[in-house]
Design a protein around this motif. Structure first.
Motif, PDB file in Angstrom:
ATOM      1  N   ALA A 210      -6.594   5.195   1.052  1.00  0.00           N
ATOM      2  CA  ALA A 210      -6.075   4.489   1.188  1.00  0.00           C
ATOM      3  C   ALA A 210      -5.071   3.721   2.386  1.00  0.00           C
ATOM      4  O   ALA A 210      -4.420   2.465   2.366  1.00  0.00           O
ATOM      5  CB  ALA A 210      -4.844   5.219  -0.541  1.00  0.00           C
ATOM      6  N   GLU A 211      -3.899   4.815   3.032  1.00  0.00           N
ATOM      7  CA  GLU A 211      -3.662   4.294   4.227  1.00  0.00           C
ATOM      8  C   GLU A 211      -4.556   3.366   5.343  1.00  0.00           C
ATOM      9  O   GLU A 211      -4.147   2.503   5.693  1.00  0.00           O
ATOM     10  CB  GLU A 211      -3.539   5.329   5.153  1.00  0.00           C
ATOM     11  CG  GLU A 211      -2.534   5.265   6.075  1.00  0.00           C
ATOM     12  CD  GLU A 211      -2.716   6.691   7.103  1.00  0.00           C
ATOM     13  OE1 GLU A 211      -2.112   6.537   8.011  1.00  0.00           O
ATOM     14  OE2 GLU A 211      -1.923   7.440   6.074  1.00  0.00           O
ATOM     15  N   VAL A 212      -6.370   4.114   5.420  1.00  0.00           N
ATOM     16  CA  VAL A 212      -6.936   2.836   5.781  1.00  0.00           C
ATOM     17  C   VAL A 212      -7.304   1.611   5.243  1.00  0.00           C
ATOM     18  O   VAL A 212      -6.922   1.000   5.643  1.00  0.00           O
ATOM     19  CB  VAL A 212      -8.447   3.746   6.326  1.00  0.00           C
ATOM     20  CG1 VAL A 212      -9.767   2.726   6.815  1.00  0.00           C
ATOM     21  CG2 VAL A 212      -7.935   5.079   6.897  1.00  0.00           C
ATOM     22  N   ALA A 213      -7.200   1.549   3.667  1.00  0.00           N
ATOM     23  CA  ALA A 213      -7.370   0.648   3.011  1.00  0.00           C
ATOM     24  C   ALA A 213      -6.584  -0.318   3.286  1.00  0.00           C
ATOM     25  O   ALA A 213      -6.328  -1.637   3.499  1.00  0.00           O
ATOM     26  CB  ALA A 213      -7.445   0.399   1.177  1.00  0.00           C
ATOM     27  N   ARG A 214      -5.355  -0.474   3.238  1.00  0.00           N
ATOM     28  CA  ARG A 214      -3.614  -0.533   3.918  1.00  0.00           C
ATOM     29  C   ARG A 214      -3.902  -1.485   5.461  1.00  0.00           C
ATOM     30  O   ARG A 214      -4.054  -2.697   5.412  1.00  0.00           O
ATOM     31  CB  ARG A 214      -2.432   0.168   3.553  1.00  0.00           C
ATOM     32  CG  ARG A 214      -2.249   0.015   1.867  1.00  0.00           C
ATOM     33  CD  ARG A 214      -0.959   0.477   1.924  1.00  0.00           C
ATOM     34  NE  ARG A 214      -1.079   1.496   3.163  1.00  0.00           N
ATOM     35  CZ  ARG A 214      -0.543   3.120   2.024  1.00  0.00           C
ATOM     36  NH1 ARG A 214      -0.968   3.114   0.870  1.00  0.00           N
ATOM     37  NH2 ARG A 214      -0.277   4.251   2.693  1.00  0.00           N
ATOM     38  N   ALA A 215      -3.862  -0.382   6.417  1.00  0.00           N
ATOM     39  CA  ALA A 215      -4.311  -0.967   7.454  1.00  0.00           C
ATOM     40  C   ALA A 215      -5.525  -2.039   7.797  1.00  0.00           C
ATOM     41  O   ALA A 215      -5.534  -3.233   8.323  1.00  0.00           O
ATOM     42  CB  ALA A 215      -5.010   0.207   7.988  1.00  0.00           C
ATOM     43  N   ARG A 216      -6.299  -2.246   6.831  1.00  0.00           N
ATOM     44  CA  ARG A 216      -7.589  -3.118   7.170  1.00  0.00           C
ATOM     45  C   ARG A 216      -7.108  -4.441   6.545  1.00  0.00           C
ATOM     46  O   ARG A 216      -7.766  -5.552   6.306  1.00  0.00           O
ATOM     47  CB  ARG A 216      -8.906  -2.695   6.366  1.00  0.00           C
ATOM     48  CG  ARG A 216      -9.609  -1.798   7.032  1.00  0.00           C
ATOM     49  CD  ARG A 216     -11.141  -1.351   6.834  1.00  0.00           C
ATOM     50  NE  ARG A 216     -11.534  -0.099   7.400  1.00  0.00           N
ATOM     51  CZ  ARG A 216     -12.516   0.546   6.669  1.00  0.00           C
ATOM     52  NH1 ARG A 216     -13.222   0.716   5.941  1.00  0.00           N
ATOM     53  NH2 ARG A 216     -13.003   1.875   8.176  1.00  0.00           N
ATOM     54  N   ALA A 217      -6.455  -4.438   5.526  1.00  0.00           N
ATOM     55  CA  ALA A 217      -5.364  -5.650   4.463  1.00  0.00           C
ATOM     56  C   ALA A 217      -4.848  -5.962   5.307  1.00  0.00           C
ATOM     57  O   ALA A 217      -4.774  -7.248   5.496  1.00  0.00           O
ATOM     58  CB  ALA A 217      -5.505  -4.694   3.218  1.00  0.00           C
TER      59      ALA A 217
ATOM     60  N   GLN B  97      -7.241  18.910  -0.926  1.00  0.00           N
ATOM     61  CA  GLN B  97      -7.608  18.569   0.176  1.00  0.00           C
ATOM     62  C   GLN B  97      -8.738  16.647  -0.275  1.00  0.00           C
ATOM     63  O   GLN B  97      -8.545  15.908   0.289  1.00  0.00           O
ATOM     64  CB  GLN B  97      -9.098  18.862   0.128  1.00  0.00           C
ATOM     65  CG  GLN B  97      -8.819  20.302   1.469  1.00  0.00           C
ATOM     66  CD  GLN B  97     -10.546  20.687   1.779  1.00  0.00           C
ATOM     67  OE1 GLN B  97     -11.706  20.847   1.089  1.00  0.00           O
ATOM     68  NE2 GLN B  97     -10.237  21.744   2.429  1.00  0.00           N
ATOM     69  N   ARG B  98      -8.614  17.075  -2.397  1.00  0.00           N
ATOM     70  CA  ARG B  98      -8.849  15.596  -2.729  1.00  0.00           C
ATOM     71  C   ARG B  98      -7.913  14.366  -2.873  1.00  0.00           C
ATOM     72  O   ARG B  98      -8.295  13.253  -2.157  1.00  0.00           O
ATOM     73  CB  ARG B  98      -9.341  15.917  -3.972  1.00  0.00           C
ATOM     74  CG  ARG B  98      -9.478  14.507  -4.817  1.00  0.00           C
ATOM     75  CD  ARG B  98      -9.912  14.823  -5.978  1.00  0.00           C
ATOM     76  NE  ARG B  98      -9.113  15.696  -6.836  1.00  0.00           N
ATOM     77  CZ  ARG B  98      -7.418  15.131  -6.879  1.00  0.00           C
ATOM     78  NH1 ARG B  98      -7.784  13.375  -6.456  1.00  0.00           N
ATOM     79  NH2 ARG B  98      -6.347  15.995  -7.680  1.00  0.00           N
ATOM     80  N   ARG B  99      -6.652  15.243  -3.028  1.00  0.00           N
ATOM     81  CA  ARG B  99      -5.431  14.317  -2.912  1.00  0.00           C
ATOM     82  C   ARG B  99      -5.358  14.037  -1.212  1.00  0.00           C
ATOM     83  O   ARG B  99      -5.025  12.809  -0.834  1.00  0.00           O
ATOM     84  CB  ARG B  99      -4.413  15.104  -2.934  1.00  0.00           C
ATOM     85  CG  ARG B  99      -4.045  15.850  -4.751  1.00  0.00           C
ATOM     86  CD  ARG B  99      -2.981  15.717  -4.683  1.00  0.00           C
ATOM     87  NE  ARG B  99      -2.482  17.016  -4.304  1.00  0.00           N
ATOM     88  CZ  ARG B  99      -2.578  18.184  -4.759  1.00  0.00           C
ATOM     89  NH1 ARG B  99      -3.091  18.939  -5.568  1.00  0.00           N
ATOM     90  NH2 ARG B  99      -2.340  19.022  -3.856  1.00  0.00           N
ATOM     91  N   TRP B 100      -5.591  14.671   0.300  1.00  0.00           N
ATOM     92  CA  TRP B 100      -5.182  14.364   1.648  1.00  0.00           C
ATOM     93  C   TRP B 100      -6.412  12.948   1.446  1.00  0.00           C
ATOM     94  O   TRP B 100      -5.917  12.138   2.148  1.00  0.00           O
ATOM     95  CB  TRP B 100      -5.598  15.002   1.975  1.00  0.00           C
ATOM     96  CG  TRP B 100      -5.498  14.993   3.285  1.00  0.00           C
ATOM     97  CD1 TRP B 100      -4.644  15.334   4.395  1.00  0.00           C
ATOM     98  CD2 TRP B 100      -5.816  14.572   4.515  1.00  0.00           C
ATOM     99  NE1 TRP B 100      -4.504  14.496   5.343  1.00  0.00           N
ATOM    100  CE2 TRP B 100      -6.060  14.937   5.536  1.00  0.00           C
ATOM    101  CE3 TRP B 100      -7.886  14.289   3.841  1.00  0.00           C
ATOM    102  CZ2 TRP B 100      -6.672  14.021   6.961  1.00  0.00           C
ATOM    103  CZ3 TRP B 100      -8.086  14.594   5.817  1.00  0.00           C
ATOM    104  CH2 TRP B 100      -7.765  14.013   6.481  1.00  0.00           C
ATOM    105  N   ARG B 101      -7.799  13.766   1.129  1.00  0.00           N
ATOM    106  CA  ARG B 101      -8.723  12.453   1.091  1.00  0.00           C
ATOM    107  C   ARG B 101      -7.802  10.936   0.955  1.00  0.00           C
ATOM    108  O   ARG B 101      -8.566   9.940   0.971  1.00  0.00           O
ATOM    109  CB  ARG B 101     -10.297  13.052   0.991  1.00  0.00           C
ATOM    110  CG  ARG B 101     -10.581  13.660   1.740  1.00  0.00           C
ATOM    111  CD  ARG B 101     -11.977  14.059   1.566  1.00  0.00           C
ATOM    112  NE  ARG B 101     -12.050  14.314  -0.240  1.00  0.00           N
ATOM    113  CZ  ARG B 101     -12.284  16.139  -0.266  1.00  0.00           C
ATOM    114  NH1 ARG B 101     -12.328  16.783   0.609  1.00  0.00           N
ATOM    115  NH2 ARG B 101     -12.356  15.651  -1.693  1.00  0.00           N
ATOM    116  N   ASP B 102      -7.313  10.774  -0.603  1.00  0.00           N
ATOM    117  CA  ASP B 102      -7.422   9.820  -1.221  1.00  0.00           C
ATOM    118  C   ASP B 102      -6.335   9.124  -0.658  1.00  0.00           C
ATOM    119  O   ASP B 102      -6.200   8.125  -0.815  1.00  0.00           O
ATOM    120  CB  ASP B 102      -7.029  10.132  -2.684  1.00  0.00           C
ATOM    121  CG  ASP B 102      -8.040  10.177  -3.472  1.00  0.00           C
ATOM    122  OD1 ASP B 102      -9.135  10.417  -3.051  1.00  0.00           O
ATOM    123  OD2 ASP B 102      -7.588  10.712  -4.937  1.00  0.00           O
TER     124      ASP B 102
END
Length: 152
Positions: A141-148, A132-137
């Motif tokens: 990271a995907e949300v951060a890429r999309a925002r950037a 679950q921790r790996r999935w949340r990470d």
């Protein structure tokens, strides 16, 4: 009799299958007759004589009375053993009941005992927590890429 064994090559007779299995097997010190099947892995169920499981073919040839509705179980617990005294036919429910659950998960964590059933939990909590921790990470990271990418 041999026609009831699923996956067995049709050119075998009982005598030829018996000699075939004995030629491909070796006796261990603990009494198990270990068969060498098509694959290179050991300590797993082996396929021989077409696509038939070796322990089922051995039961049909050495013991007889094979019923395809029942499972063939090794009393010794060694999956590639075809010793006739170690083979027996049991129902699917009994075969599943006799399976031993490991006290450690595949990643080496100690398994917890479920209070409701008194047996080991099926899912390791430590492995589940790490997954679950790996999935949340990955999600963050995907949300951060999309925002950037979209400038937010």
């Amino acid at each position: 009799m041999l026609s009831r064994v699923k996956g067995l090559s049709r050119h075998f007779t009982e005598e030829s299958l018996r000699s075939y299995l004995l030629d491909r097997s070796a006796r261990r010190a603990d009494g198990c007759l270990i068969v060498r099947g098509y694959g290179s892995r050991r300590d797993v169920h082996q396929k021989v004589a077409g696509r038939a499981w070796a322990h089922i073919a051995a039961f049909a040839v050495f013991i007889g009375g094979y019923d395809p509705d029942l499972d063939v179980d090794q009393r010794c617990g060694v999956p590639d053993c075809i010793e006739p005294s170690h083979l027996r036919q049991v129902s699917r429910a009994e075969n599943c009941r006799d399976r031993r659950r490991n006290d450690k998960c595949r990643n080496g964590h100690d398994r917890e005992i479920d209070e409701a059933t008194g047996k080991y939990r099926r899912v390791c909590r430590a492995c589940n927590r790490e997954a679950q921790r790996r999935w949340r990470d990955r999600q963050s990271a995907e949300v951060a890429r999309a925002r950037a990418t979209f400038g937010r």
